[in-house]
Design a protein around this motif. Structure first.
Motif, PDB file in Angstrom:
ATOM      1  N   HIS A 297      17.056  -8.353   1.528  1.00 40.97           N
ATOM      2  CA  HIS A 297      17.552  -7.636   2.696  1.00 40.97           C
ATOM      3  C   HIS A 297      16.587  -6.560   3.183  1.00 40.97           C
ATOM      4  N   GLY A 298      15.300  -6.744   2.855  1.00 45.30           N
ATOM      5  CA  GLY A 298      14.322  -5.821   3.389  1.00 45.30           C
ATOM      6  C   GLY A 298      12.932  -6.119   2.889  1.00 45.30           C
ATOM      7  N   SER A 299      11.953  -5.399   3.444  1.00 48.39           N
ATOM      8  CA  SER A 299      10.560  -5.551   3.030  1.00 48.39           C
ATOM      9  C   SER A 299       9.808  -4.269   3.339  1.00 48.39           C
ATOM     10  N   VAL A 300       9.081  -3.757   2.356  1.00 46.61           N
ATOM     11  CA  VAL A 300       8.226  -2.601   2.583  1.00 46.61           C
ATOM     12  C   VAL A 300       7.045  -2.985   3.456  1.00 46.61           C
ATOM     13  N   ASN A 301       6.417  -4.112   3.160  1.00 47.05           N
ATOM     14  CA  ASN A 301       5.240  -4.522   3.924  1.00 47.05           C
ATOM     15  C   ASN A 301       5.554  -4.783   5.389  1.00 47.05           C
ATOM     16  N   ASP A 302       6.679  -5.425   5.658  1.00 46.57           N
ATOM     17  CA  ASP A 302       7.044  -5.755   7.034  1.00 46.57           C
ATOM     18  C   ASP A 302       7.957  -4.711   7.662  1.00 46.57           C
ATOM     19  N   ASN A 303       8.294  -3.669   6.913  1.00 51.13           N
ATOM     20  CA  ASN A 303       9.022  -2.511   7.411  1.00 51.13           C
ATOM     21  C   ASN A 303      10.354  -2.872   8.075  1.00 51.13           C
ATOM     22  N   TRP A 304      11.186  -3.606   7.322  1.00 56.24           N
ATOM     23  CA  TRP A 304      12.528  -3.897   7.830  1.00 56.24           C
ATOM     24  C   TRP A 304      13.550  -3.720   6.718  1.00 56.24           C
ATOM     25  N   LEU A 305      14.772  -3.424   7.113  1.00 59.29           N
ATOM     26  CA  LEU A 305      15.864  -3.215   6.168  1.00 59.29           C
ATOM     27  C   LEU A 305      17.177  -3.518   6.867  1.00 59.29           C
TER      28      LEU A 305
ATOM     29  N   ILE B 196      21.292   1.368  -3.267  1.00 59.42           N
ATOM     30  CA  ILE B 196      20.159   1.091  -4.148  1.00 59.42           C
ATOM     31  C   ILE B 196      19.295   0.008  -3.515  1.00 59.42           C
ATOM     32  N   LEU B 197      17.977   0.238  -3.498  1.00 62.96           N
ATOM     33  CA  LEU B 197      17.020  -0.718  -2.964  1.00 62.96           C
ATOM     34  C   LEU B 197      16.079  -1.119  -4.085  1.00 62.96           C
ATOM     35  N   ASN B 198      16.183  -2.354  -4.538  1.00 63.14           N
ATOM     36  CA  ASN B 198      15.308  -2.868  -5.590  1.00 63.14           C
ATOM     37  C   ASN B 198      14.060  -3.447  -4.934  1.00 63.14           C
ATOM     38  N   VAL B 199      12.944  -2.741  -5.100  1.00 63.48           N
ATOM     39  CA  VAL B 199      11.699  -3.095  -4.427  1.00 63.48           C
ATOM     40  C   VAL B 199      10.768  -3.782  -5.421  1.00 63.48           C
ATOM     41  N   LEU B 200      10.545  -5.081  -5.228  1.00 69.08           N
ATOM     42  CA  LEU B 200       9.658  -5.831  -6.109  1.00 69.08           C
ATOM     43  C   LEU B 200       8.202  -5.446  -5.862  1.00 69.08           C
ATOM     44  N   PRO B 201       7.296  -5.802  -6.771  1.00 71.14           N
ATOM     45  CA  PRO B 201       5.883  -5.430  -6.588  1.00 71.14           C
ATOM     46  C   PRO B 201       5.279  -5.937  -5.278  1.00 71.14           C
ATOM     47  N   ASP B 202       5.814  -7.025  -4.713  1.00 68.11           N
ATOM     48  CA  ASP B 202       5.290  -7.515  -3.440  1.00 68.11           C
ATOM     49  C   ASP B 202       5.942  -6.843  -2.231  1.00 68.11           C
ATOM     50  N   GLY B 203       6.857  -5.884  -2.491  1.00 66.35           N
ATOM     51  CA  GLY B 203       7.480  -5.137  -1.413  1.00 66.35           C
ATOM     52  C   GLY B 203       8.791  -5.707  -0.913  1.00 66.35           C
ATOM     53  N   SER B 204       9.201  -6.881  -1.378  1.00 70.06           N
ATOM     54  CA  SER B 204      10.485  -7.448  -0.964  1.00 70.06           C
ATOM     55  C   SER B 204      11.619  -6.671  -1.614  1.00 70.06           C
ATOM     56  N   ILE B 205      12.754  -6.579  -0.920  1.00 72.86           N
ATOM     57  CA  ILE B 205      13.860  -5.712  -1.331  1.00 72.86           C
ATOM     58  C   ILE B 205      15.127  -6.537  -1.545  1.00 72.86           C
ATOM     59  N   PHE B 206      15.801  -6.266  -2.671  1.00 73.05           N
ATOM     60  CA  PHE B 206      17.008  -6.983  -3.056  1.00 73.05           C
ATOM     61  C   PHE B 206      18.072  -5.976  -3.494  1.00 73.05           C
TER      62      PHE B 206
ATOM     63  N   SER C  38       0.826  -1.204   0.000  1.00 74.16           N
ATOM     64  CA  SER C  38       0.000   0.000   0.000  1.00 74.16           C
ATOM     65  C   SER C  38       0.864   1.260   0.000  1.00 74.16           C
ATOM     66  N   PRO C  39       0.317   2.382  -0.454  1.00 76.45           N
ATOM     67  CA  PRO C  39       1.047   3.651  -0.336  1.00 76.45           C
ATOM     68  C   PRO C  39       1.419   3.962   1.110  1.00 76.45           C
ATOM     69  N   GLU C  40       0.544   3.607   2.034  1.00 79.39           N
ATOM     70  CA  GLU C  40       0.818   3.860   3.445  1.00 79.39           C
ATOM     71  C   GLU C  40       2.003   3.037   3.933  1.00 79.39           C
ATOM     72  N   ALA C  41       2.136   1.811   3.429  1.00 79.24           N
ATOM     73  CA  ALA C  41       3.274   0.977   3.811  1.00 79.24           C
ATOM     74  C   ALA C  41       4.579   1.580   3.296  1.00 79.24           C
ATOM     75  N   LEU C  42       4.553   2.115   2.081  1.00 81.71           N
ATOM     76  CA  LEU C  42       5.745   2.761   1.538  1.00 81.71           C
ATOM     77  C   LEU C  42       6.074   4.019   2.339  1.00 81.71           C
TER      78      LEU C  42
ATOM     79  N   ILE D 193       9.638   4.541   4.353  1.00 77.57           N
ATOM     80  CA  ILE D 193      10.494   5.702   4.105  1.00 77.57           C
ATOM     81  C   ILE D 193      10.727   6.473   5.401  1.00 77.57           C
ATOM     82  N   ARG D 194       9.672   6.681   6.188  1.00 74.39           N
ATOM     83  CA  ARG D 194       9.833   7.401   7.448  1.00 74.39           C
ATOM     84  C   ARG D 194      10.774   6.669   8.396  1.00 74.39           C
ATOM     85  N   THR D 195      10.689   5.355   8.418  1.00 82.50           N
ATOM     86  CA  THR D 195      11.477   4.566   9.363  1.00 82.50           C
ATOM     87  C   THR D 195      12.936   4.483   8.963  1.00 82.50           C
TER      88      THR D 195
END
Length: 381
Positions: free
Chosen positions: A280-288, A257-267, A54-58, A62-64
């Motif tokens: 090494h991260g996730s937008v949905n679960d808010n970790w990096l 660089i954070l490659n964010v897939l459509p499901d929010g996973s980061i590589f 969701s936009p709110e998850a992004l 970003i805030r975190t």
């Protein structure tokens, strides 16, 4: 622990982002409207459709994790223009960011003018000239791409860059040079194929490189080939090779660089998004956490004559070859690419880049030192 190992030991509590900038490479979709031959075996292609976080998850991510950084965005895919609604949503939500689009170019005519006007750069993928590009991408693709780019040039806010995957040994100087009739810049990356670097193929590529370098130094105006510009910059202004990357590879995979897939996973690397161990991260679960692609004592780069300007080139290549220990990949891809990069540096040295830069106009010096496109490509080929 040896002195070499200590040199590569990660500092404790290090920030996941090195430096003060971060590139969010947002995959708008993993679907594509083309069927390029070198994507046919990639399991990730087509595996995810539209963005599901969701936009709110992004916002929260970003805030975190990124609140103290300058953020710039690259829209990526798949083919990112298959999800223009997401592009528009992001650009409206974050109006102060800089934006780049990496696309196959065939659907550029669908991008609304108000979005084109906000793009700092558009990277358009081709593979050389018409015959070679169509051979990889489909009949008629090359002409269509050039027509699409030409149709938006007057409405594009920033620059356009041809992003060439240089695989074929039959690619000529004339084909690469001709791309400047349509694009503001040309960037190439040597293909990561185990069948592209026979001794004969390497020799052909070297002959083209020699002509490109000669052309770069032949006049008093900019010859806008990014690998040439970037290497000259790194040789003449060595601090620029390090300042945004903490001395790491300029592919940005180790640093920011954070490659964010459509499901929010980061590589860390678009070519390694099908390897779960690389997440090494996730937008949905808010970790990096820190990118797993880092300099390693098994990598021979620091002892190489090209390291001062190359800085390690492609971290994915080095990781596969030296950390995972894939000897075939090392012999057939990494070592030939390193040979070509060293050759490129030697050809540039033959033209005395320091003397050339000293005589260059202020405008030309500024273009070489500060080209914004360096931030959107790997700089080294």
């Amino acid at each position: 622990m040896t002195a070499t190992q200590a040199c590569f030991k990660a500092p404790e509590n290090v920030s996941p982002i090195i430096g003060k900038r971060v590139e969010l490479q947002l995959f708008t979709t993993l679907n594509c409207n083309l069927k390029c031959t070198y994507c046919s075996e990639k399991t990730v292609v087509g595996s995810q459709g539209k963005v599901t976080y969701s936009p709110e998850a992004l916002d929260q991510f970003i805030r975190t994790h990124l609140s103290e950084h300058e953020i710039y965005v690259t829209f990526y895919g798949g083919e990112p223009t298959l999800n223009i609604d997401f592009m528009e949503q992001v650009m409206q939500r974050y109006p102060n960011y800089r934006y780049n689009l990496q696309t196959n170019g065939t659907l550029l005519h669908r991008v609304p003018d108000h979005l084109l006007a906000k793009l700092s750069n558009v990277l358009v993928s081709v593979d050389g000239g018409e015959k070679i590009t169509d051979g990889f991408r489909g009949k008629g693709v090359y002409k269509k791409v050039l027509e699409r780019v030409d149709s938006v040039r007057g409405r594009l806010g920033g620059s356009s860059t041809a992003r060439v995957t240089w695989g074929s040994a039959d690619t000529t100087f004339e084909e690469l040079d001709a791309l400047l009739e349509t694009f503001d810049y040309v960037y190439w990356q040597f293909v990561q194929s185990e069948t592209a670097y026979s001794p004969e193929d390497v020799a052909k590529k070297k002959r083209v490189i020699t002509r490109l370098v000669e052309r770069f130094f032949s006049g008093d105006t900019l010859y806008p080939f990014i690998p040439l510009m970037g290497i000259v910059r790194n040789k003449v202004l060595p601090s620029r090779a390090k300042e945004l990357y903490n001395g790491h590879s300029q592919c940005r995979a180790s640093t920011h660089i954070l490659n964010v897939l459509p499901d929010g996973s980061i590589f860390p690397c678009p070519d390694m998004t099908d390897e779960p161990s690389m997440q090494h991260g996730s937008v949905n679960d808010n970790w990096l956490k820190r990118s797993p692609l880092q300099p390693h004592p098994d990598m021979p780069c620091t002892g190489c004559s090209a390291y001062a300007f190359c800085r390690g080139n492609c971290m994915k290549n080095l990781h596969v070859a030296y950390v995972e220990g894939n000897d075939d990949y090392r012999r057939n891809v990494v070592e030939p690419v390193c040979e070509l990069v060293k050759f490129l540096g030697e050809e540039i040295d033959r033209h005395d880049p320091h003397a050339w830069y000293a005589k260059a106009s202020l405008a030309l010096r500024d273009a070489v030192a500060n080209c914004e496109v360096y931030e959107y490509v790997e700089v080294m080929p």
